[in-house]
Design an enzyme around this catalytic site. Structure first.
Site, PDB file in Angstrom:
ATOM      1  CG  ASN A 117      -1.881  -1.145   1.243  1.00 32.27           C
ATOM      2  OD1 ASN A 117      -2.630  -1.344   0.311  1.00 32.27           O
ATOM      3  ND2 ASN A 117      -1.848  -1.932   2.306  1.00 32.27           N
ATOM      4  CG  ASP A 147       0.466  -8.514   6.092  1.00 36.08           C
ATOM      5  OD1 ASP A 147       0.648  -9.514   6.791  1.00 36.08           O
ATOM      6  OD2 ASP A 147       1.133  -7.475   6.197  1.00 36.08           O
ATOM      7  NE  ARG A 195       1.865  -3.739  12.617  1.00 40.20           N
ATOM      8  CZ  ARG A 195       2.734  -4.093  11.682  1.00 40.20           C
ATOM      9  NH1 ARG A 195       2.371  -4.151  10.413  1.00 40.20           N
ATOM     10  NH2 ARG A 195       3.978  -4.394  12.001  1.00 40.20           N
ATOM     11  CE1 TYR A 300      11.734 -10.566   9.468  1.00 42.86           C
ATOM     12  CE2 TYR A 300      13.931 -10.957   8.568  1.00 42.86           C
ATOM     13  CZ  TYR A 300      12.977 -10.085   9.061  1.00 42.86           C
ATOM     14  OH  TYR A 300      13.247  -8.752   9.147  1.00 42.86           O
TER      15      TYR A 300
END
Length: 423
Positions: A117, A147, A195, A300
């Site tokens: 984004n 995500d 998140r 990771y």
């Protein structure tokens, strides 16, 4: 598509942004191979947008055809990435002007920014400033994020491989827990990235397809964490099944809106640095229920596990890189190639351009219809959406040492032409 390239002088700059994925280098391969086919030289920015600001550029024409092809199966960011957000044009105009100066100095007419984004927003602003400064620069966003929270596109390249890794890890670890539950671990907690959007956590739901199959609980950031309901569900599952697997998104919050795993620091994008929700949940299980537990934080490993990448994801990542070059050479500006789903079964998709203005700073969260009524699982609709994205295997070649044969590029530097600049 018709090309507007002038190979003798014009060049294309490619940069990687933010957290990398298992397939971001496949997008890089799509960019470089397509540009080469059109006779366009590709420079890459070393360590993302910072490389463009510092004028530390890489000449990809120095790499062999085989090395570029090997990017399709190599994880990490081949040219380096960074978490560095350019703020508004008003407050950070000097940085944007510096970018235009670097582009102008090296006869770069196309800028392809491979990120999420924030990167879409940066590419959009550079395209706007180029016009204001009288420099013809075409900016194309190349989608990437584990995500899966990019707007407009059906899915984000990078997500399918994380989803596959998460579902497989959930299945394999649960088989381990089931075998030991009689005398040892009763509860296993897997913490995954996410998140604000629970796409990765939801992917774990693909590991099982009935009530007693793992994961027995999925904790989504879209829902407020209810401690009492969580503990009751864990207890009931252990009593019924004998053990319990929990998959938790790092971004779950309590009723006050606080992250359960808030570490108190922030990254370069202003996002909270989360410190580990799995041990918090494990402590609850031990203190309130007395069960033995294990927890895992793959971190990771989720986004670097190229050995377990989704073939669908790898193909989509390459396709958006290829399309980005085609759009740029066709004269498009301030657009992003996005994935459009045309059928679920069999899965069909295509690539189309979308305005960066509709992608930049928008966040796609999971529909409420993808989460079960009790808040702890995925629905049939979610399964229909997620299942095709993890389909197929695309294993890397292996060497005689038993390890994947990943490529490391020479990354030959381009001679600098401007004074130093410190962002």
């Amino acid at each position: 598509m018709k090309s507007n390239a002038s190979p003798a002088t014009d060049r294309l700059l490619y940069a990687q942004s933010g957290g990398v994925t298992a397939v971001i280098n496949a997008s890089a391969a799509g960019v470089i191979e397509t540009a080469r086919a059109h006779g366009v030289k590709v420079y890459a920015a070393r360590n993302g947008i910072l490389g463009a600001l510092r004028e530390t550029l890489i000449d990809t024409s120095k790499e062999s055809k085989a090395a570029i092809a090997a990017l399709r199966h190599t994880p990490g960011g081949a040219f380096g990435s960074c978490r560095y957000k350019l703020k508004s044009l008003d407050t950070h105009r000097a940085e944007y002007e510096r970018l235009i100066e670097v582009l102008r100095a090296h006869d770069i007419r196309w800028f392809l920014y491979n990120g999420g984004n924030d990167s879409a927003d940066t590419a959009l602003k550079i395209s706007q400033l180029g016009k204001a400064m009288g420099y013809d620069i075409r900016c194309i966003g190349v989608p990437k994020t584990v995500d899966n929270d990019l707007a407009v596109t059906d899915c984000s390249p990078g997500f399918g491989s994380v989803a596959k890794y998460t579902a497989v890890s959930t299945l394999e670890a649960s088989l381990d827990v089931a075998s030991m539950a009689d005398t040892s671990t009763k509860v296993f907690i897997l913490e995954v990235m996410g998140r604000h959007a629970g796409w990765i956590a939801a992917a774990a739901g693909l590991a099982g397809d009935h009530a007693d199959a793992p994961p027995h609980l999925i904790l989504f950031p879209e829902n407020v964490f209810d401690e009492a309901a969580f503990l009751a569900k864990v207890k009931a599952t252990v009593e019924r099944v004998g053990w319990c697997t929990v998959v938790a998104s790092e971004g779950i919050r309590n009723a006050a809106g606080q992250f359960l795993a808030e570490a108190g620091t922030r990254d370069a994008f202003g996002h909270s640095q989360l410190g580990g929700v799995a041990p918090v949940l494990a402590a609850l299980v031990k203190d309130k229920l007395g069960y033995k537990y294990h927890w895992a934080l793959p971190d990771y490993l989720q986004r670097s596990a190229r050995h377990l990448a989704s073939k669908t994801d790898a193909e989509q990542a390459y396709a958006v890189g290829k399309a980005a070059v085609q759009y740029a050479l066709a004269g498009m500006n301030a657009v992003m190639p996005v994935i459009v789903r045309t059928a679920d079964a069999p899965y069909r998709w295509k690539i189309e351009p979308a305005p960066l203005s509709k992608v930049a700073n928008h966040e796609k969260k999971m529909p409420r219809s993808f989460i079960t009524r009790d808040g702890f699982g995925i629905t049939a609709a979610a399964r229909r959406y997620l299942a095709p994205l993890i389909q197929g295997e695309a294993p890397p070649p292996y060497g005689k040492d038993g390890l994947p044969a990943y490529v490391q590029l020479k990354n030959t530097a381009v001679s600098r032409k401007l004074p130093d600049f410190k962002p």
